[in-house]
Structures are given as structure tokens and as C-alpha cells.
Design an enzyme around this catalytic site. Sequence first.
Site, short mmCIF file in Angstrom:
data_model
loop_
_atom_site.label_atom_id
_atom_site.label_comp_id
_atom_site.label_asym_id
_atom_site.label_seq_id
_atom_site.Cartn_x
_atom_site.Cartn_y
_atom_site.Cartn_z
N GLY A 5 -19.88 7.27 0.12
CA GLY A 5 -18.90 7.62 -0.89
C GLY A 5 -19.02 6.69 -2.09
N LYS A 24 0.86 -1.18 0.00
CA LYS A 24 0.00 0.00 0.00
C LYS A 24 0.89 1.23 0.00
CE LYS A 24 -4.53 0.89 0.53
NZ LYS A 24 -5.66 0.12 0.02
N VAL A 63 -18.06 3.65 -2.72
CA VAL A 63 -18.53 2.28 -2.47
C VAL A 63 -19.89 2.28 -1.78
CG1 VAL A 63 -18.02 0.06 -1.40
CG2 VAL A 63 -16.16 1.44 -2.31
N GLY A 68 -21.34 5.86 5.58
CA GLY A 68 -20.50 6.39 4.50
C GLY A 68 -21.15 6.20 3.15
#
Length: 359
Positions: A194, A92, A196, A192
Site C-alpha cells: 500500500g 486515535k 507505505v 503489503g
Amino acid sequence: MPHIATAVSKNACDPTSLQLGATHEQVRLILDEESGLETIIAVHNTMRGPAFGGCRYQRYQTRQGAITDALRLSEGMTLKNALAGLPFGGGKAVIRRNRRQTDRARLFQAFGRAVEEQGGAYITAEDVGTTDADMREVQKATSHVSGISRDGRFGGNPSPKTAHGVFVGIRAAVTKLLRRSTLEGTSVAVQGLGAVGWALCARLSEAGCSLFVTDLDEQRVIAAQEQFRATAVRPGDILTREADVVAPCALGAVLNGHSVTRIRASIVAGAANNQLSMLEDGDQLHARGVFYVPDFLINAGGVISVAREHLGASSEASVMAEVGQIAGRVDELIQRVRTSGKPPARVALDWARSRIARL
Ligand code: NAI
């Protein structure tokens, strides 16, 4: 030429600067004065292949905070890629957002050079805060990048695939654990809205679920109320909302000492990475009869997509079918939990670790 300063830590990390990385193969801090780039590239494990994992772009209060995030996220990628059966290890990158970064294109080109310097040990793609357009800039400096849409060919933004994987995973969990034949009438609390979370709400709503939603961005909540007939919940109340399923799709570490004793849903299953603050929080959920579907099992849809794109094969249909196999892994997880009596987080961890081997 931009100045690139690199601090490298291999295997056991320098305890003063790059802490917590003793289990990582390599962690690099790369600074580029011209563009303002400050990035940490963490390669956790390459036993299955090059380390694959997205690049996160956000503000961090401290450099150590950014390093800790890169270390945790890259380890999660090792588990995710192994369970998904991908020929990749885990890595990452995080880029620390700062005020000097006035030219976004130049910033991501500098990041591309940093990725190129890893010589193929790390392959990047989108994550929170980065876009398809950013990956195009990265591509100007390296071929070790994915998640780029090309006319008429498979590829691009992984979020819809992540949402598809979470959707089929929730459906499998509800079917097995709540003994329902469809999702019709199932209540889901989504944290959330966003990339996804929104796409997940669309799928759940189509399937007849009733939705509770929250986001820090009020406009998204209003839009979800209109589009999905969702019920708005205050951000602080979403995890403890009475619902069949809670789907964390915003931040990490939301399953912590504060929340796990108060969760009332039967199932926790969502897209956010590193949802458990500590493994013991998963034990506590299990003891309370809440089934937690580990993030690295259920949110693999996006990396499956960018990995197949990078390998140069695949059509939309074949990738969707591969992402659909997440449902089978949720079934198998439930079976393994029933057989062993152990908490799902520990079962999934052992399962993933057993697959970290040279291919
Ligand atoms: P995003 O940045 O598009 O959306 C996150 C949303 O959460 C934003 O709308 C934000 O306002 C909201 N949010 C932030 N803090 C919140 C809080 N305390 N309460 C309520 N809402 C809050 O991110 P994206 O791409 O949708 O990813 C969501 C999560 O899923 C992240 O943890 C990410 O690491 C993870 N993930 C994403 C993948 C992808 O393909 N995009 C793949 C695998 C994991």
C-alpha cells in the site's frame, strides 16, 4: 442540524459498552444519523500534550471491534509520540464504514465536528482508509486536523515519511545486527504494497535489496515484480519466507502464536501498527534470536510529519532530518537490548513509558 449522540467514558470505562479503556483518559462514541457517521475517538494520554493520531476508516464486524482497535491504536500513539520526542500525547479515531455513508464529504465534515467537540484534546490526520481530500473536509469543521497539502508549503500525506523512517530503521538494524556496511544484497520480505509498503520497496530496491513481496491486490504484486524485480510470494507465506528482514506493512497482530515460531528472518521491522498480538509474542521472537524492532519506534515518520505540519514550522528537509533520527533510536534500542538482555519490545516499552511525562 445533524443529530449527534455521544457516549462518553472517562478514566474507568463503562464495562458494558466501552471495554478495555481503563487506562485511557477519555473514549467517546459519536453517532451522526444524517451522514451515517459512527466514530470512536480515543484519547489515551495527554501528559505530553494534546492527543495526536490519525483517523482510520474501515469496516468492522462489531462496534466493540472498532472500540478495541481505537483503544489499542491510541495507546500505541502515546508510546510513538513520546519516543519520537513530540510534544503530543496519544489518541486515535476510527470511523466504522457502513452502507448508509453515501456522501463521503458530508461524512468527514461530520467527523470534523466530532473532533471539534473535543475542544483540542484530540488532533486528527490520515490513517488507513483516509486521504488528504478527507482531511480537507474535516478542516471545514475544525482546525484540529493535519496532513493537508498546501501549495508551496510543507505538509500532506504522511506515508512517504513513514516509509523513510522504516527504511532508515531497517538500514540501521542491518548494519548493527548483521554487520553489513550497506543494504546491497540484503533480502527483505514486504507484507503489503500500500502507501507505505510500496514507497518502502522503492527505497529498498534503490539501495540494492532483493525483495519478496505480497499483497491481497494482485495488480500491486505484478507492478512490484515489474518495477522492483521483486519475487511474488503468496500472502500466507510472506512472514515465514527465508530472508534477512521481514517488514510487515499491512495489518496488526501478525506476530502471533501462529507466526512467531515459524519466522526465519533475523530481523522483523515494518510499518504496520500493533504488530505483536501480545507482548509475550515478542519474548518468543527474542528467545528464538529474531530481533523485532517495535512498530511504535520505527513507524513514527508519518506522525513526525503531521505533527510538525500542525505546529506550523518546518520544511521538507528539516522533517526528513527529524525522521532520519529514527535510525539513531534503532541503534540505541540495540544497545539497550544488548546491555539488559531483555526482549526489544519490552525495552522499547519501558523506554517510551519513561518519556511519558509533562513537558
Ligand atoms: P494501505 O491501506 O495503503 O496499504 C495496506 C496494504 O496491505 C494494501 O495494499 C492491502 O491490500 C494490503 N494487505 C491487507 N491485508 C493484507 C494481507 N493479509 N496480506 C498482504 N497484504 C495485505 O495502508 P498504509 O498506509 O500503507 O499502512 C500500512 C500499515 O502501516 C498499516 O498498519 C498502518 O496502520 C501502518 N502505518 C501507516 C502510516 C502511514 O503514514 N500511512 C503511519 C504509521 C503506521
